[in-house]
Motif scaffolding. Structure first.
Motif, PDB file in Angstrom:
ATOM      1  N   LYS A 215       1.560 -12.364 -10.303  1.00 19.29           N
ATOM      2  CA  LYS A 215       0.500 -11.162 -10.253  1.00 19.29           C
ATOM      3  C   LYS A 215       0.200 -10.389  -9.694  1.00 19.29           C
ATOM      4  O   LYS A 215      -0.545 -11.473  -9.272  1.00 19.29           O
ATOM      5  N   VAL A 216      -0.120  -9.345 -10.064  1.00 18.08           N
ATOM      6  CA  VAL A 216      -0.870  -8.298  -8.846  1.00 18.08           C
ATOM      7  C   VAL A 216      -1.594  -7.350  -9.559  1.00 18.08           C
ATOM      8  O   VAL A 216      -2.023  -6.715 -10.496  1.00 18.08           O
TER       9      VAL A 216
ATOM     10  N   LEU B  43       2.053  -3.391  -2.182  1.00 19.94           N
ATOM     11  CA  LEU B  43       2.573  -3.780  -3.794  1.00 19.94           C
ATOM     12  C   LEU B  43       3.552  -3.629  -4.338  1.00 19.94           C
ATOM     13  O   LEU B  43       4.434  -4.648  -4.128  1.00 19.94           O
TER      14      LEU B  43
ATOM     15  N   THR C  70       1.337  -6.276 -13.666  1.00 20.13           N
ATOM     16  CA  THR C  70       1.092  -5.706 -12.618  1.00 20.13           C
ATOM     17  C   THR C  70      -0.328  -5.126 -13.526  1.00 20.13           C
ATOM     18  O   THR C  70       0.009  -4.834 -14.395  1.00 20.13           O
TER      19      THR C  70
ATOM     20  N   ALA D 112       2.353   1.116 -10.193  1.00 16.71           N
ATOM     21  CA  ALA D 112       3.247   0.108 -10.737  1.00 16.71           C
ATOM     22  C   ALA D 112       4.576   0.018 -11.198  1.00 16.71           C
ATOM     23  O   ALA D 112       5.243  -0.827 -10.987  1.00 16.71           O
TER      24      ALA D 112
ATOM     25  N   THR E 150       8.060  -2.950 -10.778  1.00 21.94           N
ATOM     26  CA  THR E 150       7.227  -4.185 -11.159  1.00 21.94           C
ATOM     27  C   THR E 150       7.927  -4.621 -12.885  1.00 21.94           C
ATOM     28  O   THR E 150       8.342  -3.686 -13.464  1.00 21.94           O
TER      29      THR E 150
END
Length: 410
Positions: free
Chosen positions: A189-190, A202, A218, A229, A234
C-alpha cells in the motif's frame, strides 16, 4: 514543510494531498489484542436443505448445499451422514461477505465482523506485523488478509519505513517493498501525501511490486490523487475523489489499466454526518469536498464499467463520540452503493465474487463445490431489497457456525 514538487501531470491534474490518520489514534493495549468473548466453534458435517442460493452471479431455485470441514459440496453426504440439518425453506444463502477496506486492532473486532456475516476482511494498513499475524491465525473467525503499513513520504509520522534512519525517498524501492512482503503482507500500500512520494517514486514502487507478481493499493481521495495513482498503474484505488467529478480521461485510463476502486462511501457519509470524523478526513484534500461528489463519482465509475468493491474504512470505537463500527458498516456500504446506482445484485457482488476475483482469493466469494464454506443464511431475499442482507439467520466461517449473530459479541 517544503511544498511538494509535482513531477508529472495526468489529464490536467496536479496537486498535494495528505493521508487520513483516523485509524492511528486509538492504540490498543497488548493485553486486549487477542481477547475473545466467543468460544471457538466446531466443524460439523452440515446440510442446508431446500434453500435458494445466490452463487455469486445469480439466485438459484431451491437446492441442497452440504459442507464438511472447510469446503462446500452439493447434495447429500456420501457415505458420511450430516450431523447438522438446516431447513432452508423460504430462506436465501449467500457467500460470506467481504469488507475490502478496514482497520482492525484486536481479535474481538473479528467477532463483530463475523456476527454481521462478514467472513473476510482486508486490513488495509498493518501497524504491527505481530498483531496482523495474530489476526490471520484465527481460523474460526473472520479471515484477514493485510497490506503492509502504508508507504508515505519523508517526515510523515505514519510512514512504515524500516527503522534504518534513512529518510524516504532516499531508501530504495526494493528495500521498502522487501520490508512489507518479508513481514508476510499480502499486498503493498502507498498513501499519496503532501510530503511524498513523488510521482516518479510512486511509479517506481508500483513497478517493482508488479515485477514480483504482487498487488499494489493506493490511497487517493482527490481527483489529483486519482490521476497520480492511475498514472502509476496501481491495481486498486482506495477511497474516492471527493472534490469534484472525475474526468473521462481518468476513467478511460482506469479501464485501460484494468484498475478497480474500493470507494469506502461509508466513511465519507459518516464524516459528513459527524464533524468530528470530518476533522480527521479533511486533510485528505481541499476544503471543498462533498459527499455528493463521492456519490457522483461512484455513479460515473459504475456506468463506465470500472469494478467497484465494497469497503468501509471501519476502525471500531475510537472515542466516545467517534465510532466506525465493524460489520454493520458493510451493510451500510451495500446500501450506499445502491443509492449510487448499483442494483442490489451488483451491490451484493461488490461484497462477494468481485472482491474475491480482484484480491485473488480464489477459494471464496462464490457458492460452488470446493469453495470455502463461508456462508450467510438470510431470512429474506437481498435481491428484492439490499436491506435484507441484515436479516441474518446463521453464519458459517470455514465450515464453523458462528453462534453470536447481529453484533451481540462484546
Amino acid at each position: 514543510m517544503l511544498p511538494l514538487k509535482i513531477l508529472i501531470s495526468l489529464c490536467g491534474y496536479s496537486a498535494t494531498i495528505q493521508a487520513c490518520s483516523l485509524h492511528d489514534i486509538a492504540p490498543v493495549p497488548s493485553s486486549d489484542l487477542a481477547r475473545r468473548s466467543v468460544l471457538p466453534g466446531k466443524k460439523l458435517p452440515t446440510i442446508i436443505k431446500n434453500v435458494r442460493v445466490f452463487n455469486g452471479w445469480r439466485m438459484t431455485e431451491p437446492q441442497d448445499i452440504s459442507f464438511h470441514g472447510e469446503t462446500i459440496s452439493f447434495g447429500s453426504f456420501h457415505p458420511e451422514e450430516p450431523e447438522v440439518t438446516v431447513d432452508g425453506t423460504g430462506k436465501f444463502l449467500v457467500p460470506g461477505l467481504i469488507d475490502s477496506h478496514l482497520h482492525i486492532s484486536k481479535v474481538s473486532d473479528l467477532e463483530l465482523l463475523a456476527s454481521y456475516g462478514v467472513t473476510t476482511g482486508v486490513h488495509m494498513s498493518c501497524q504491527s506485523y505481530e498483531a496482523c499475524h495474530t489476526f490471520r491465525d484465527q481460523t474460526d473467525l473472520t479471515s484477514i488478509i493485510f497490506a503492509g503499513t502504508a508507504s508515505t513520504g519523508a517526515g510523515n509520522p505514519s510512514s512504515n519505513l524500516p527503522q534504518t534512519g534513512v529518510s524516504f525517498p532516499d531508501l530504495d524501492e526494493a528495500t521498502i517493498i522487501a520490508n512489507v512482503f518479508n513481514n508476510g503482507s499480502d499486498v503493498f500500500k502507498v498513501a499519496i501525501n503532501d510530503d511524498g512520494p513523488t510521482q516518479d517514486v510512486l511509479n517506481g514502487l508500483i513497478h517493482e511490486v508488479h515485477k514480483l507478481g504482487r498487488q499494489a493499493m493506493t490511497h487517493a481521495t482527490t481527483r489529483e490523487a486519482f490521476a497520480w495513482a492511475v498514472a502509476a498503474k496501481t491495481d486498486g484505488l482506495q477511497h474516492m475523489a471527493a472534490d469534484g467529478p472525475l474526468s473521462r480521461c481518468i476513467i478511460d485510463r482506469m479501464l485501460k489499466h484494468r484498475q478497480f476502486v474500493t470507494p469506502t462511501m461509508n466513511i465519507f457519509k459518516q464524516a459528513f454526518e459527524n464533524p468530528l470524523i470530518l476533522n480527521f478526513l479533511r486533510p485528505n484534500g481541499a476544503g471543498n469536498i462533498t459527499y455528493e461528489a463521492v456519490i457522483s463519482n461512484v455513479r460515473l465509475l459504475h456506468e463506465a464499467g470500472v469494478p467497484l468493491l465494497a469497503g468501509t474504512d471501519a476502525v471500531g470505537v475510537v472515542t466516545p463520540t467517534i465510532s466506525v463500527p465493524f460489520g454493520l458498516t458493510l451493510h451500510w456500504e451495500l446500501q450506499n452503493l445502491v443509492v449510487a446506482g448499483l442494483s442490489p445484485l451488483e451491490s451484493l457482488r461488490a461484497a462477494t465474487v468481485v472482491p474475491a476475483l480482484h484480491h485473488r482469493l480464489e477459494d471464496r466469494g462464490a457458492i460452488e463445490p470446493g469453495k470455502r464454506a463461508d456462508l450467510v443464511l438470510l431470512n429474506s431475499n437481498p435481491l428484492d431489497d439490499i436491506l435484507n442482507t441484515m436479516d441474518i439467520a446463521r453464519v458459517w466461517i470455514g465450515g464453523v457456525e458462528f453462534q453470536d449473530i447481529g453484533g451481540k459479541a462484546e
